[in-house]
Design an enzyme around this catalytic site. Structure first.
Site, PDB file in Angstrom:
ATOM      1  N   GLN A 255       0.820  -1.206   0.000  1.00 10.89           N
ATOM      2  CA  GLN A 255       0.000   0.000   0.000  1.00 10.89           C
ATOM      3  C   GLN A 255       0.855   1.258   0.000  1.00 10.89           C
ATOM      4  O   GLN A 255       0.482   2.279  -0.576  1.00 10.89           O
ATOM      5  CB  GLN A 255      -0.934   0.004   1.207  1.00 10.89           C
ATOM      6  CG  GLN A 255      -2.061  -0.987   1.105  1.00 10.89           C
ATOM      7  CD  GLN A 255      -2.854  -0.836  -0.186  1.00 10.89           C
ATOM      8  OE1 GLN A 255      -3.519   0.165  -0.394  1.00 10.89           O
ATOM      9  NE2 GLN A 255      -2.771  -1.821  -1.067  1.00 10.89           N
ATOM     10  N   HIS A 258       1.636   2.906  -3.354  1.00 11.55           N
ATOM     11  CA  HIS A 258       0.584   3.580  -4.124  1.00 11.55           C
ATOM     12  C   HIS A 258       0.925   5.053  -4.344  1.00 11.55           C
ATOM     13  O   HIS A 258       0.738   5.596  -5.425  1.00 11.55           O
ATOM     14  CB  HIS A 258      -0.758   3.479  -3.404  1.00 11.55           C
ATOM     15  CG  HIS A 258      -1.608   2.344  -3.892  1.00 11.55           C
ATOM     16  ND1 HIS A 258      -2.055   2.256  -5.185  1.00 11.55           N
ATOM     17  CD2 HIS A 258      -2.084   1.248  -3.256  1.00 11.55           C
ATOM     18  CE1 HIS A 258      -2.780   1.152  -5.327  1.00 11.55           C
ATOM     19  NE2 HIS A 258      -2.817   0.521  -4.171  1.00 11.55           N
ATOM     20  N   GLU A 322      -9.337   1.800   5.469  1.00  6.72           N
ATOM     21  CA  GLU A 322      -9.838   1.387   4.150  1.00  6.72           C
ATOM     22  C   GLU A 322      -9.659  -0.125   3.999  1.00  6.72           C
ATOM     23  O   GLU A 322     -10.602  -0.851   3.685  1.00  6.72           O
ATOM     24  CB  GLU A 322      -9.068   2.131   3.058  1.00  6.72           C
ATOM     25  CG  GLU A 322      -9.443   1.702   1.650  1.00  6.72           C
ATOM     26  CD  GLU A 322      -8.487   2.241   0.593  1.00  6.72           C
ATOM     27  OE1 GLU A 322      -8.854   2.219  -0.588  1.00  6.72           O
ATOM     28  OE2 GLU A 322      -7.362   2.671   0.942  1.00  6.72           O
ATOM     29  N   HIS A 323      -8.436  -0.594   4.196  1.00  5.73           N
ATOM     30  CA  HIS A 323      -8.120  -2.020   4.160  1.00  5.73           C
ATOM     31  C   HIS A 323      -7.698  -2.459   5.560  1.00  5.73           C
ATOM     32  O   HIS A 323      -6.915  -1.767   6.217  1.00  5.73           O
ATOM     33  CB  HIS A 323      -6.967  -2.318   3.198  1.00  5.73           C
ATOM     34  CG  HIS A 323      -7.163  -1.815   1.809  1.00  5.73           C
ATOM     35  ND1 HIS A 323      -6.626  -0.607   1.369  1.00  5.73           N
ATOM     36  CD2 HIS A 323      -7.830  -2.339   0.750  1.00  5.73           C
ATOM     37  CE1 HIS A 323      -6.956  -0.427   0.098  1.00  5.73           C
ATOM     38  NE2 HIS A 323      -7.684  -1.451  -0.297  1.00  5.73           N
ATOM     39  N   ASP A 356      -7.273  -6.342  -4.298  1.00  4.48           N
ATOM     40  CA  ASP A 356      -6.982  -5.312  -5.302  1.00  4.48           C
ATOM     41  C   ASP A 356      -7.190  -5.832  -6.718  1.00  4.48           C
ATOM     42  O   ASP A 356      -7.476  -5.050  -7.628  1.00  4.48           O
ATOM     43  CB  ASP A 356      -5.535  -4.827  -5.157  1.00  4.48           C
ATOM     44  CG  ASP A 356      -5.401  -3.671  -4.188  1.00  4.48           C
ATOM     45  OD1 ASP A 356      -6.433  -3.154  -3.731  1.00  4.48           O
ATOM     46  OD2 ASP A 356      -4.257  -3.292  -3.878  1.00  4.48           O
ATOM     47  N   HIS A 415     -53.565  17.576   1.686  1.00  3.92           N
ATOM     48  CA  HIS A 415     -53.263  16.152   1.820  1.00  3.92           C
ATOM     49  C   HIS A 415     -54.515  15.403   2.276  1.00  3.92           C
ATOM     50  O   HIS A 415     -54.853  14.329   1.766  1.00  3.92           O
ATOM     51  CB  HIS A 415     -52.130  15.933   2.831  1.00  3.92           C
ATOM     52  CG  HIS A 415     -50.761  16.176   2.281  1.00  3.92           C
ATOM     53  ND1 HIS A 415     -50.332  17.403   1.865  1.00  3.92           N
ATOM     54  CD2 HIS A 415     -49.718  15.319   2.070  1.00  3.92           C
ATOM     55  CE1 HIS A 415     -49.078  17.321   1.439  1.00  3.92           C
ATOM     56  NE2 HIS A 415     -48.688  16.057   1.547  1.00  3.92           N
TER      57      HIS A 415
END
Length: 427
Positions: A255, A258, A322-323, A356, A415
Protein backbone atom coordinates in the site's frame (compact mmCIF):
# COMPACT_ATOMS: atom_id res chain seq x y z
CA UNK A 1 8.51 3.61 10.47
CA UNK A 2 7.61 5.30 13.72
CA UNK A 3 7.34 2.95 16.70
CA UNK A 4 4.85 3.89 19.38
CA UNK A 5 4.33 1.94 22.61
CA UNK A 6 1.19 1.96 24.77
CA UNK A 7 -0.11 5.34 23.61
CA UNK A 8 -2.55 7.11 25.91
CA UNK A 9 -6.11 7.13 24.60
CA UNK A 10 -6.18 10.92 24.44
CA UNK A 11 -3.28 10.82 21.94
CA UNK A 12 -4.90 8.39 19.52
CA UNK A 13 -6.40 11.16 17.39
CA UNK A 14 -3.00 12.71 16.70
CA UNK A 15 -1.28 9.36 16.21
CA UNK A 16 -3.88 8.16 13.71
CA UNK A 17 -4.13 11.41 11.77
CA UNK A 18 -3.91 10.96 8.02
CA UNK A 19 -1.09 12.74 6.13
CA UNK A 20 -3.53 14.66 3.94
CA UNK A 21 -4.18 18.28 3.23
CA UNK A 22 -7.40 19.78 4.53
CA UNK A 23 -10.23 20.51 2.15
CA UNK A 24 -9.67 24.23 2.69
CA UNK A 25 -6.13 23.91 1.33
CA UNK A 26 -7.23 22.71 -2.09
CA UNK A 27 -10.90 23.66 -2.43
CA UNK A 28 -10.08 27.05 -3.98
CA UNK A 29 -8.23 25.36 -6.84
CA UNK A 30 -11.02 22.85 -7.37
CA UNK A 31 -13.74 25.52 -7.44
CA UNK A 32 -11.76 27.58 -9.96
CA UNK A 33 -11.40 24.63 -12.36
CA UNK A 34 -15.08 23.71 -11.96
CA UNK A 35 -16.19 27.22 -12.79
CA UNK A 36 -14.08 27.32 -15.95
CA UNK A 37 -15.25 23.92 -17.16
CA UNK A 38 -18.87 24.89 -16.53
CA UNK A 39 -18.47 28.14 -18.46
CA UNK A 40 -16.02 27.15 -21.21
CA UNK A 41 -16.51 23.41 -21.68
CA UNK A 42 -13.89 21.63 -23.76
CA UNK A 43 -11.72 24.74 -24.04
CA UNK A 44 -11.17 24.62 -20.29
CA UNK A 45 -10.65 20.86 -20.41
CA UNK A 46 -7.94 21.31 -23.04
CA UNK A 47 -6.30 24.11 -21.06
CA UNK A 48 -6.04 22.08 -17.87
CA UNK A 49 -4.94 18.94 -19.69
CA UNK A 50 -2.03 20.96 -21.08
CA UNK A 51 -1.26 22.41 -17.66
CA UNK A 52 -1.50 19.27 -15.53
CA UNK A 53 -0.71 16.47 -17.99
CA UNK A 54 1.73 18.37 -20.22
CA UNK A 55 0.12 17.32 -23.47
CA UNK A 56 -1.96 19.03 -26.16
CA UNK A 57 -4.66 16.84 -27.69
CA UNK A 58 -6.37 17.27 -31.04
CA UNK A 59 -9.18 15.11 -29.68
CA UNK A 60 -9.75 13.73 -26.22
CA UNK A 61 -12.00 10.88 -27.36
CA UNK A 62 -10.45 7.41 -27.63
CA UNK A 63 -11.06 5.97 -31.09
CA UNK A 64 -11.88 2.41 -32.15
CA UNK A 65 -8.45 2.19 -33.77
CA UNK A 66 -6.78 3.04 -30.45
CA UNK A 67 -8.81 0.35 -28.70
CA UNK A 68 -7.91 -2.24 -31.29
CA UNK A 69 -4.26 -1.24 -31.14
CA UNK A 70 -4.22 -1.47 -27.35
CA UNK A 71 -5.48 -5.05 -27.41
CA UNK A 72 -2.54 -6.06 -29.59
CA UNK A 73 -0.07 -4.68 -27.04
CA UNK A 74 -1.33 -6.83 -24.16
CA UNK A 75 0.41 -10.16 -23.64
CA UNK A 76 -1.63 -13.34 -23.62
CA UNK A 77 -0.47 -14.03 -20.06
CA UNK A 78 -1.83 -10.69 -18.84
CA UNK A 79 -5.05 -11.18 -20.81
CA UNK A 80 -5.51 -14.54 -19.07
CA UNK A 81 -4.88 -12.92 -15.67
CA UNK A 82 -7.44 -10.20 -16.44
CA UNK A 83 -9.92 -12.84 -17.57
CA UNK A 84 -9.49 -14.73 -14.27
CA UNK A 85 -10.02 -11.56 -12.26
CA UNK A 86 -13.03 -10.65 -14.39
CA UNK A 87 -14.70 -14.01 -13.80
CA UNK A 88 -14.24 -13.75 -10.03
CA UNK A 89 -15.48 -10.15 -9.92
CA UNK A 90 -18.51 -11.10 -12.03
CA UNK A 91 -19.25 -14.06 -9.76
CA UNK A 92 -19.08 -12.06 -6.54
CA UNK A 93 -21.04 -9.06 -7.82
CA UNK A 94 -23.67 -11.14 -9.64
CA UNK A 95 -24.32 -12.95 -6.36
CA UNK A 96 -25.28 -9.58 -4.87
CA UNK A 97 -28.45 -9.42 -6.96
CA UNK A 98 -31.57 -9.44 -4.81
CA UNK A 99 -35.19 -10.17 -5.67
CA UNK A 100 -37.77 -7.44 -5.36
CA UNK A 101 -40.12 -7.54 -2.39
CA UNK A 102 -43.91 -7.32 -2.65
CA UNK A 103 -46.53 -7.55 0.06
CA UNK A 104 -49.98 -6.47 1.07
CA UNK A 105 -49.45 -4.27 4.13
CA UNK A 106 -53.20 -4.00 4.75
CA UNK A 107 -56.08 -5.58 2.87
CA UNK A 108 -56.23 -3.74 -0.43
CA UNK A 109 -52.88 -1.95 0.00
CA UNK A 110 -50.06 -3.52 -2.03
CA UNK A 111 -46.50 -2.17 -1.78
CA UNK A 112 -43.43 -3.38 -3.59
CA UNK A 113 -39.82 -2.44 -4.23
CA UNK A 114 -37.78 -2.92 -7.38
CA UNK A 115 -34.26 -1.93 -8.36
CA UNK A 116 -33.42 0.04 -11.48
CA UNK A 117 -29.95 0.81 -12.87
CA UNK A 118 -28.52 4.31 -12.78
CA UNK A 119 -28.69 5.19 -16.46
CA UNK A 120 -25.52 7.29 -16.81
CA UNK A 121 -22.38 6.68 -14.74
CA UNK A 122 -18.89 8.13 -14.93
CA UNK A 123 -15.83 6.08 -14.00
CA UNK A 124 -12.64 7.86 -12.99
CA UNK A 125 -9.53 5.75 -13.50
CA UNK A 126 -6.26 7.18 -12.15
CA UNK A 127 -3.28 7.16 -14.50
CA UNK A 128 -0.13 8.89 -13.40
CA UNK A 129 2.67 6.76 -12.00
CA UNK A 130 0.49 3.64 -11.82
CA UNK A 131 -2.33 3.31 -14.38
CA UNK A 132 -4.93 1.34 -12.44
CA UNK A 133 -6.53 -0.87 -15.07
CA UNK A 134 -7.76 -3.12 -12.26
CA UNK A 135 -10.09 -0.30 -11.21
CA UNK A 136 -11.74 -0.51 -14.63
CA UNK A 137 -12.75 -4.08 -13.79
CA UNK A 138 -13.95 -3.08 -10.32
CA UNK A 139 -16.22 -0.34 -11.64
CA UNK A 140 -17.27 -1.32 -15.17
CA UNK A 141 -18.18 -4.91 -14.32
CA UNK A 142 -20.81 -4.09 -11.65
CA UNK A 143 -22.06 -1.22 -13.83
CA UNK A 144 -22.56 -3.68 -16.67
CA UNK A 145 -24.23 -6.25 -14.41
CA UNK A 146 -26.53 -3.55 -13.04
CA UNK A 147 -27.55 -2.60 -16.58
CA UNK A 148 -26.29 1.00 -16.74
CA UNK A 149 -26.94 2.33 -20.26
CA UNK A 150 -24.02 4.79 -20.46
CA UNK A 151 -20.68 3.95 -18.87
CA UNK A 152 -18.28 6.84 -19.46
CA UNK A 153 -14.63 6.38 -18.50
CA UNK A 154 -12.19 9.23 -17.90
CA UNK A 155 -8.47 8.70 -17.42
CA UNK A 156 -5.54 11.13 -17.79
CA UNK A 157 -3.38 10.84 -20.91
CA UNK A 158 0.37 10.40 -20.72
CA UNK A 159 2.81 12.83 -22.34
CA UNK A 160 2.30 11.07 -25.67
CA UNK A 161 -1.42 11.77 -25.45
CA UNK A 162 -2.33 8.14 -24.83
CA UNK A 163 -4.12 6.17 -22.14
CA UNK A 164 -2.37 3.02 -20.94
CA UNK A 165 -3.12 0.05 -23.19
CA UNK A 166 -4.14 -2.04 -20.17
CA UNK A 167 -6.83 0.50 -19.22
CA UNK A 168 -8.16 0.58 -22.80
CA UNK A 169 -8.18 -3.22 -23.05
CA UNK A 170 -10.03 -3.63 -19.75
CA UNK A 171 -12.53 -0.91 -20.69
CA UNK A 172 -13.32 -2.60 -24.00
CA UNK A 173 -13.64 -5.96 -22.25
CA UNK A 174 -16.09 -4.69 -19.64
CA UNK A 175 -18.64 -2.75 -21.65
CA UNK A 176 -17.49 0.86 -21.28
CA UNK A 177 -19.42 2.92 -23.83
CA UNK A 178 -17.15 5.98 -24.14
CA UNK A 179 -13.55 6.68 -23.10
CA UNK A 180 -12.22 10.22 -22.64
CA UNK A 181 -8.58 11.27 -22.26
CA UNK A 182 -8.96 13.59 -19.31
CA UNK A 183 -7.89 13.41 -15.69
CA UNK A 184 -7.90 15.21 -12.39
CA UNK A 185 -10.28 17.95 -11.33
CA UNK A 186 -11.18 18.74 -14.94
CA UNK A 187 -12.41 15.18 -15.54
CA UNK A 188 -14.75 15.32 -12.56
CA UNK A 189 -15.96 18.76 -13.62
CA UNK A 190 -16.58 17.52 -17.16
CA UNK A 191 -18.65 14.59 -15.91
CA UNK A 192 -20.54 16.95 -13.61
CA UNK A 193 -21.54 19.60 -16.15
CA UNK A 194 -21.08 17.84 -19.48
CA UNK A 195 -19.08 19.37 -22.34
CA UNK A 196 -19.07 19.02 -26.11
CA UNK A 197 -17.23 15.69 -25.79
CA UNK A 198 -17.83 14.58 -22.20
CA UNK A 199 -21.35 13.39 -21.34
CA UNK A 200 -22.94 14.63 -18.13
CA UNK A 201 -23.56 11.68 -15.81
CA UNK A 202 -25.76 11.01 -12.81
CA UNK A 203 -23.13 9.41 -10.57
CA UNK A 204 -19.33 9.44 -10.49
CA UNK A 205 -17.22 6.51 -9.30
CA UNK A 206 -13.55 5.94 -8.74
CA UNK A 207 -10.56 6.75 -6.55
CA UNK A 208 -8.08 9.55 -7.02
CA UNK A 209 -5.74 11.93 -5.27
CA UNK A 210 -6.86 14.57 -2.79
CA UNK A 211 -7.82 16.99 -5.57
CA UNK A 212 -10.04 14.39 -7.22
CA UNK A 213 -11.62 13.55 -3.86
CA UNK A 214 -12.52 17.18 -3.21
CA UNK A 215 -13.72 17.56 -6.81
CA UNK A 216 -16.09 14.62 -6.36
CA UNK A 217 -17.45 16.15 -3.18
CA UNK A 218 -17.97 19.45 -5.00
CA UNK A 219 -19.83 17.60 -7.77
CA UNK A 220 -22.55 16.71 -5.26
CA UNK A 221 -23.37 20.41 -4.94
CA UNK A 222 -24.40 20.34 -8.60
CA UNK A 223 -26.76 17.38 -8.29
CA UNK A 224 -24.33 14.62 -9.23
CA UNK A 225 -24.01 11.67 -6.86
CA UNK A 226 -20.68 10.01 -5.99
CA UNK A 227 -19.77 6.57 -4.79
CA UNK A 228 -17.93 7.79 -1.67
CA UNK A 229 -15.05 10.01 -0.61
CA UNK A 230 -12.09 7.92 -1.75
CA UNK A 231 -8.67 9.52 -1.47
CA UNK A 232 -5.13 8.27 -0.86
CA UNK A 233 -4.89 4.56 -0.08
CA UNK A 234 -4.44 3.24 3.43
CA UNK A 235 -3.93 -0.08 5.20
CA UNK A 236 -4.01 -1.19 8.83
CA UNK A 237 -2.70 -4.58 9.90
CA UNK A 238 -3.37 -6.11 13.30
CA UNK A 239 -0.92 -8.89 14.11
CA UNK A 240 0.43 -10.84 17.05
CA UNK A 241 3.33 -13.24 17.59
CA UNK A 242 1.69 -15.84 15.32
CA UNK A 243 2.01 -13.58 12.27
CA UNK A 244 4.74 -13.87 9.66
CA UNK A 245 6.74 -10.63 9.84
CA UNK A 246 7.85 -10.85 6.20
CA UNK A 247 4.23 -11.20 5.06
CA UNK A 248 3.11 -8.28 7.20
CA UNK A 249 5.93 -6.08 5.87
CA UNK A 250 5.06 -7.00 2.28
CA UNK A 251 1.44 -5.96 2.86
CA UNK A 252 2.45 -2.64 4.39
CA UNK A 253 4.74 -1.90 1.47
CA UNK A 254 2.12 -2.95 -1.08
CA UNK A 255 0.00 0.00 0.00
CA UNK A 256 2.90 2.36 0.70
CA UNK A 257 3.94 2.18 -2.96
CA UNK A 258 0.58 3.58 -4.12
CA UNK A 259 1.65 7.14 -3.38
CA UNK A 260 3.62 9.34 -1.03
CA UNK A 261 0.38 10.35 0.70
CA UNK A 262 -0.66 6.74 1.38
CA UNK A 263 -0.60 5.57 4.99
CA UNK A 264 0.09 2.15 6.49
CA UNK A 265 -0.19 1.16 10.15
CA UNK A 266 0.63 -1.95 12.15
CA UNK A 267 -1.12 -2.47 15.48
CA UNK A 268 0.35 -5.34 17.46
CA UNK A 269 0.32 -6.95 20.88
CA UNK A 270 3.88 -8.17 20.32
CA UNK A 271 6.93 -5.91 20.63
CA UNK A 272 9.07 -8.64 19.09
CA UNK A 273 6.87 -8.72 15.99
CA UNK A 274 7.04 -4.94 15.66
CA UNK A 275 10.83 -5.08 15.61
CA UNK A 276 10.81 -7.93 13.09
CA UNK A 277 8.36 -6.15 10.81
CA UNK A 278 10.39 -2.93 10.98
CA UNK A 279 13.50 -4.82 9.87
CA UNK A 280 11.61 -6.58 7.08
CA UNK A 281 10.19 -3.30 5.80
CA UNK A 282 13.66 -1.81 5.53
CA UNK A 283 14.98 -4.90 3.79
CA UNK A 284 12.13 -5.32 1.29
CA UNK A 285 11.97 -1.58 0.61
CA UNK A 286 15.42 -1.62 -0.94
CA UNK A 287 14.24 -3.95 -3.70
CA UNK A 288 11.20 -1.99 -4.82
CA UNK A 289 11.20 -0.11 -8.15
CA UNK A 290 8.91 2.46 -6.49
CA UNK A 291 11.20 2.79 -3.48
CA UNK A 292 11.21 6.60 -3.50
CA UNK A 293 7.42 6.76 -3.32
CA UNK A 294 7.14 4.03 -0.70
CA UNK A 295 9.78 5.70 1.48
CA UNK A 296 7.74 8.89 1.71
CA UNK A 297 4.65 6.92 2.66
CA UNK A 298 6.54 4.89 5.24
CA UNK A 299 7.72 8.11 6.86
CA UNK A 300 4.07 8.91 7.66
CA UNK A 301 3.29 5.43 8.92
CA UNK A 302 3.24 3.84 12.37
CA UNK A 303 4.09 0.66 14.24
CA UNK A 304 1.92 0.73 17.36
CA UNK A 305 2.18 -1.61 20.36
CA UNK A 306 -0.82 -2.11 22.63
CA UNK A 307 -1.18 -4.54 25.52
CA UNK A 308 -4.24 -6.52 24.47
CA UNK A 309 -6.76 -7.25 21.71
CA UNK A 310 -9.45 -5.10 23.32
CA UNK A 311 -7.34 -1.95 23.10
CA UNK A 312 -6.21 -2.87 19.61
CA UNK A 313 -9.77 -3.23 18.35
CA UNK A 314 -10.89 0.03 19.94
CA UNK A 315 -8.03 1.84 18.22
CA UNK A 316 -8.76 0.20 14.87
CA UNK A 317 -12.44 1.13 15.02
CA UNK A 318 -11.45 4.68 15.87
CA UNK A 319 -9.22 4.78 12.78
CA UNK A 320 -11.69 3.12 10.40
CA UNK A 321 -9.19 1.76 7.85
CA UNK A 322 -9.84 1.39 4.15
CA UNK A 323 -8.12 -2.02 4.16
CA UNK A 324 -7.88 -4.11 7.34
CA UNK A 325 -5.71 -7.24 7.60
CA UNK A 326 -6.10 -9.65 10.52
CA UNK A 327 -3.10 -11.87 11.30
CA UNK A 328 -3.77 -12.99 14.88
CA UNK A 329 -4.41 -16.22 16.71
CA UNK A 330 -7.69 -14.78 17.98
CA UNK A 331 -8.92 -13.78 14.51
CA UNK A 332 -12.59 -14.48 15.29
CA UNK A 333 -12.58 -11.71 17.89
CA UNK A 334 -11.62 -9.14 15.26
CA UNK A 335 -13.86 -10.61 12.55
CA UNK A 336 -16.93 -10.53 14.79
CA UNK A 337 -16.22 -7.19 16.43
CA UNK A 338 -14.81 -4.92 13.71
CA UNK A 339 -17.28 -2.08 13.11
CA UNK A 340 -15.39 0.29 10.82
CA UNK A 341 -13.42 -1.00 7.83
CA UNK A 342 -13.78 -0.87 4.07
CA UNK A 343 -12.62 -4.43 3.34
CA UNK A 344 -11.24 -7.12 5.66
CA UNK A 345 -8.51 -9.66 4.87
CA UNK A 346 -8.09 -12.63 7.19
CA UNK A 347 -5.08 -14.85 7.87
CA UNK A 348 -1.47 -15.10 6.86
CA UNK A 349 -2.30 -16.16 3.31
CA UNK A 350 -4.77 -13.42 2.45
CA UNK A 351 -2.72 -10.51 1.14
CA UNK A 352 -4.51 -7.22 0.49
CA UNK A 353 -3.30 -7.50 -3.11
CA UNK A 354 -5.82 -10.31 -3.63
CA UNK A 355 -8.69 -7.88 -3.11
CA UNK A 356 -6.98 -5.31 -5.30
CA UNK A 357 -6.99 -7.66 -8.25
CA UNK A 358 -8.53 -11.08 -8.45
CA UNK A 359 -10.36 -12.52 -5.43
CA UNK A 360 -13.65 -10.98 -6.53
CA UNK A 361 -14.36 -8.31 -3.91
CA UNK A 362 -14.31 -4.66 -4.94
CA UNK A 363 -11.26 -2.54 -4.24
CA UNK A 364 -12.96 0.87 -4.50
CA UNK A 365 -13.31 1.63 -0.81
CA UNK A 366 -13.87 4.52 1.61
CA UNK A 367 -10.72 6.16 3.00
CA UNK A 368 -9.90 8.82 5.57
CA UNK A 369 -12.18 7.24 8.19
CA UNK A 370 -15.26 7.31 5.96
CA UNK A 371 -15.63 3.54 6.48
CA UNK A 372 -17.48 4.55 9.65
CA UNK A 373 -20.42 5.57 7.48
CA UNK A 374 -19.80 4.46 3.87
CA UNK A 375 -19.71 1.07 2.15
CA UNK A 376 -17.25 0.17 -0.55
CA UNK A 377 -18.48 -0.05 -4.13
CA UNK A 378 -20.84 -2.98 -4.72
CA UNK A 379 -23.61 -3.88 -7.14
CA UNK A 380 -26.14 -1.73 -5.30
CA UNK A 381 -23.89 1.29 -5.88
CA UNK A 382 -25.07 1.23 -9.50
CA UNK A 383 -28.74 0.66 -8.69
CA UNK A 384 -31.62 2.67 -7.25
CA UNK A 385 -34.38 1.15 -5.16
CA UNK A 386 -37.80 2.33 -6.29
CA UNK A 387 -40.99 1.73 -4.33
CA UNK A 388 -44.44 1.19 -5.84
CA UNK A 389 -47.91 0.96 -4.36
CA UNK A 390 -51.42 0.25 -5.55
CA UNK A 391 -54.48 0.78 -3.38
CA UNK A 392 -57.93 -0.64 -4.06
CA UNK A 393 -61.22 0.83 -2.93
CA UNK A 394 -61.16 -1.49 0.07
CA UNK A 395 -57.58 -0.50 0.82
CA UNK A 396 -58.34 3.22 0.84
CA UNK A 397 -61.27 2.60 3.18
CA UNK A 398 -58.92 0.72 5.50
CA UNK A 399 -56.23 3.42 5.78
CA UNK A 400 -58.02 6.54 4.59
CA UNK A 401 -59.23 7.78 7.96
CA UNK A 402 -55.75 7.40 9.46
CA UNK A 403 -54.32 9.46 6.61
CA UNK A 404 -56.94 12.18 7.12
CA UNK A 405 -56.24 12.42 10.84
CA UNK A 406 -52.46 12.54 10.39
CA UNK A 407 -52.61 15.11 7.59
CA UNK A 408 -54.92 17.33 9.59
CA UNK A 409 -52.66 17.09 12.64
CA UNK A 410 -49.77 18.34 10.49
CA UNK A 411 -51.87 21.18 9.15
CA UNK A 412 -51.80 19.91 5.57
CA UNK A 413 -55.41 20.22 4.51
CA UNK A 414 -54.82 19.47 0.84
CA UNK A 415 -53.26 16.15 1.82
CA UNK A 416 -56.40 15.32 3.79
CA UNK A 417 -58.67 16.44 0.97
CA UNK A 418 -56.91 14.16 -1.53
CA UNK A 419 -58.17 11.25 0.57
CA UNK A 420 -61.51 12.71 1.65
CA UNK A 421 -62.65 13.40 -1.92
CA UNK A 422 -62.12 9.74 -2.77
CA UNK A 423 -63.68 8.34 0.39
CA UNK A 424 -66.77 10.46 -0.26
CA UNK A 425 -67.27 8.74 -3.62
CA UNK A 426 -66.84 5.32 -2.01
CA UNK A 427 -69.71 5.69 0.46
Amino acid sequence: MNKIYNPERNTWGDILKRPTQTVDDIETTVISVFNEVRDEGDEAIKKYTERFDWVTLDSNIVTLEELQGAALLISDALKNAIDLAKLNIIAFHSAQKTKGIKLETTNGVTCWQEKRPIEKVGLYIPGGTAPLFSTVLMLAIPAQIAGCKEIVLCSPPNKEGKIASEILYAAQLCGVTKIIKVGGIQAIAGLTFGTETIPKVYKIFGPGNQFVTVAKQLATKYGVAIDMPAGPSELLVVADETANAAYVASDLLSQAEHGSDSQVILVSTSKKLIDSVSNEVESQLQLLPRKAIAEKSIANSKLIYVENDTLALEMINEYGPEHFIICTENEDYYINSIANAGSVFIGNFTPESAGDYASGTNHTLPTNGFSKAYSGVNLDSFLKSMTFQKISEEGLKNIGNAIELMAEAEGLQAHKNAVSIRLKDLK
